[in-house]
Design a protein around this motif. Sequence first.
Motif, PDB file in Angstrom:
ATOM      1  N   VAL A 235      30.098 -15.246  25.055  1.00 57.59           N
ATOM      2  CA  VAL A 235      31.472 -15.425  24.592  1.00 57.59           C
ATOM      3  C   VAL A 235      32.308 -14.284  25.152  1.00 57.59           C
ATOM      4  O   VAL A 235      31.953 -13.107  24.976  1.00 57.59           O
ATOM      5  CB  VAL A 235      31.564 -15.424  23.051  1.00 57.59           C
ATOM      6  N   LEU A 236      33.413 -14.606  25.826  1.00 59.81           N
ATOM      7  CA  LEU A 236      34.346 -13.606  26.335  1.00 59.81           C
ATOM      8  C   LEU A 236      35.721 -13.913  25.760  1.00 59.81           C
ATOM      9  O   LEU A 236      36.167 -15.072  25.805  1.00 59.81           O
ATOM     10  CB  LEU A 236      34.398 -13.635  27.863  1.00 59.81           C
ATOM     11  N   ALA A 237      36.394 -12.884  25.213  1.00 57.36           N
ATOM     12  CA  ALA A 237      37.658 -13.124  24.516  1.00 57.36           C
ATOM     13  C   ALA A 237      38.667 -12.014  24.765  1.00 57.36           C
ATOM     14  O   ALA A 237      38.296 -10.844  24.900  1.00 57.36           O
ATOM     15  CB  ALA A 237      37.411 -13.265  23.007  1.00 57.36           C
ATOM     16  N   ARG A 238      39.949 -12.397  24.818  1.00 54.37           N
ATOM     17  CA  ARG A 238      41.090 -11.472  24.797  1.00 54.37           C
ATOM     18  C   ARG A 238      41.898 -11.792  23.546  1.00 54.37           C
ATOM     19  O   ARG A 238      42.358 -12.926  23.361  1.00 54.37           O
ATOM     20  CB  ARG A 238      41.997 -11.659  26.020  1.00 54.37           C
ATOM     21  N   PHE A 239      42.068 -10.788  22.675  1.00 53.80           N
ATOM     22  CA  PHE A 239      42.773 -11.004  21.417  1.00 53.80           C
ATOM     23  C   PHE A 239      44.230 -10.550  21.534  1.00 53.80           C
ATOM     24  O   PHE A 239      44.499  -9.388  21.808  1.00 53.80           O
ATOM     25  CB  PHE A 239      42.080 -10.254  20.284  1.00 53.80           C
ATOM     26  N   TRP A 341      34.758  -8.510  24.162  1.00 56.75           N
ATOM     27  CA  TRP A 341      36.167  -8.735  23.823  1.00 56.75           C
ATOM     28  C   TRP A 341      37.021  -7.523  24.150  1.00 56.75           C
ATOM     29  O   TRP A 341      36.538  -6.403  24.282  1.00 56.75           O
ATOM     30  CB  TRP A 341      36.322  -9.113  22.353  1.00 56.75           C
ATOM     31  N   ARG A 342      38.308  -7.791  24.243  1.00 57.19           N
ATOM     32  CA  ARG A 342      39.294  -6.745  24.497  1.00 57.19           C
ATOM     33  C   ARG A 342      40.561  -7.089  23.723  1.00 57.19           C
ATOM     34  O   ARG A 342      40.979  -8.252  23.686  1.00 57.19           O
ATOM     35  CB  ARG A 342      39.589  -6.668  25.990  1.00 57.19           C
ATOM     36  N   SER A 343      41.163  -6.098  23.105  1.00 56.19           N
ATOM     37  CA  SER A 343      42.411  -6.313  22.378  1.00 56.19           C
ATOM     38  C   SER A 343      43.594  -5.976  23.280  1.00 56.19           C
ATOM     39  O   SER A 343      43.630  -4.902  23.893  1.00 56.19           O
ATOM     40  CB  SER A 343      42.455  -5.437  21.127  1.00 56.19           C
ATOM     41  N   VAL A 344      44.564  -6.881  23.358  1.00 54.93           N
ATOM     42  CA  VAL A 344      45.804  -6.620  24.095  1.00 54.93           C
ATOM     43  C   VAL A 344      46.998  -6.712  23.153  1.00 54.93           C
ATOM     44  O   VAL A 344      48.129  -6.906  23.577  1.00 54.93           O
ATOM     45  CB  VAL A 344      45.966  -7.602  25.276  1.00 54.93           C
ATOM     46  N   SER A 345      46.745  -6.515  21.864  1.00 57.05           N
ATOM     47  CA  SER A 345      47.795  -6.604  20.853  1.00 57.05           C
ATOM     48  C   SER A 345      48.719  -5.388  20.921  1.00 57.05           C
ATOM     49  O   SER A 345      48.270  -4.247  20.830  1.00 57.05           O
ATOM     50  CB  SER A 345      47.156  -6.680  19.457  1.00 57.05           C
TER      51      SER A 345
END
Length: 466
Positions: A235-239, A341-345
Amino acid sequence: MIDDRRLRWKRKLGMTEMPRDNTLWIAQREGQDWRDEDVLAGVGWLRSLVPSAEWADREAAVEMRFQAAKREWAQGRRVPLFDPEDAIAWYVHQATRYADPALRPDFFLPEGYRIAPLFKRIGQLRDALIGIEGGEARAARLMTENTAQPDDSIYELLVAGAYARRGWATVRFVPETPGVGKRHDLMVERPGEGWGVECKRSGRSGYARDERLAGERMADGAHALSRRAGRPLIVLARFREELHTLGDDYLAARVGYFLNAVGPYEWDDEGGEGMVADVDWTRLHSVMVEDDIYFGSSRMVELLLGSYEPAVDFTMAGDWTPADGRPLHAEWVDHLSLVGWRSVSDEAARRKSMHFRGLVAKASTQLPGDRPGAIHVGYEGVGGNSEDGRRHELNRREMASFEPGRTGLRMVYGNYFMPELVTSRNESAAVSETLAWYPVGRGGVRDPLPGHMLFMDEDGRPGSHL
């Protein structure tokens, strides 16, 4: 098609694909008898500051607990490896096992990779630190009083060493005054100039810790579904939104859609975007025919994804066979799930910058006020909590409006360093380091330590470590 999708999502997370031949290397069987004399010099100096009988007892306790924990890990029980109340003894244990080839089989890479560079630098600075007034006393406190939180004292030693190596004639630690109030850490002087210096080693802020925990809870849900379904997955995600607002089942829901789909599943909504795909075992299993690999290590991530990026947060779960005599390594992996995952918030980044301002405000009250003052804030970057460009922009904004009052504060340094879980065949430990500086107050400000690095004597090069 699957590889194209994976490559696209890796790029979204800032990961670059490595040529296949660059990842399919086998660990060297020769040339493993090297010693790191700088690390051993740092270890030897710090150990000498503790009475020998006392240290022998602490050293034996660390070794006994570690060996017992290894036996538990071999049975799949991840018990603590060391006593957190004597974390510095664990640091010394692992630094020694990194540097001495006879002890290296007990080097625990997932934590030792960040310990070894610290002791290497202490070893390089040893003579300078001995020459600093109060230097040995501060190092002795690290070994005998601040045993549960060694990172704070180590950071103070690194900053003092930087001043000593960069032309300040007098560098001295300011004695503490228990019960009277906290004072600044250092006084530095040279002809015609003197500064008060305060050091603040920052771990993750409360917000950053909560953010990481929220990511881990979401990942745990994905791992549980993968295990129940008996289906290895990635699973790969950008939040885009703050992680704690998304709910613990956010990723599990996407995995559920994937399990009912044919082929990889992608999503894009207000909370974030990402993909779920089956594990491609080709690279990992081809290397594991020859090598044992730490389960969950950067090397394992690299073989699963084709590259590893330290700015991405990863968790891994699965079933694996411990290697004979090295239960922290996997001899073979039968099932796994990997979540990155990585956060871009923007809001998450803003909240973290407020932590920086709060640290500076607290530290400034400890400056003497009768001379210009500098504050060094040390951040150890871990995963997606270390976004260089955005962090620097927000921190500069916070410092532009900061009122120093009577504290004398004139300069704030951000020392950002990221120990790297390296995946190079011929590299064992590395640190990426970034320096940012923020003038405080009106008018021209002299820079007491321009262009400095903490892990080397040379000036840094312009750029970002991410």
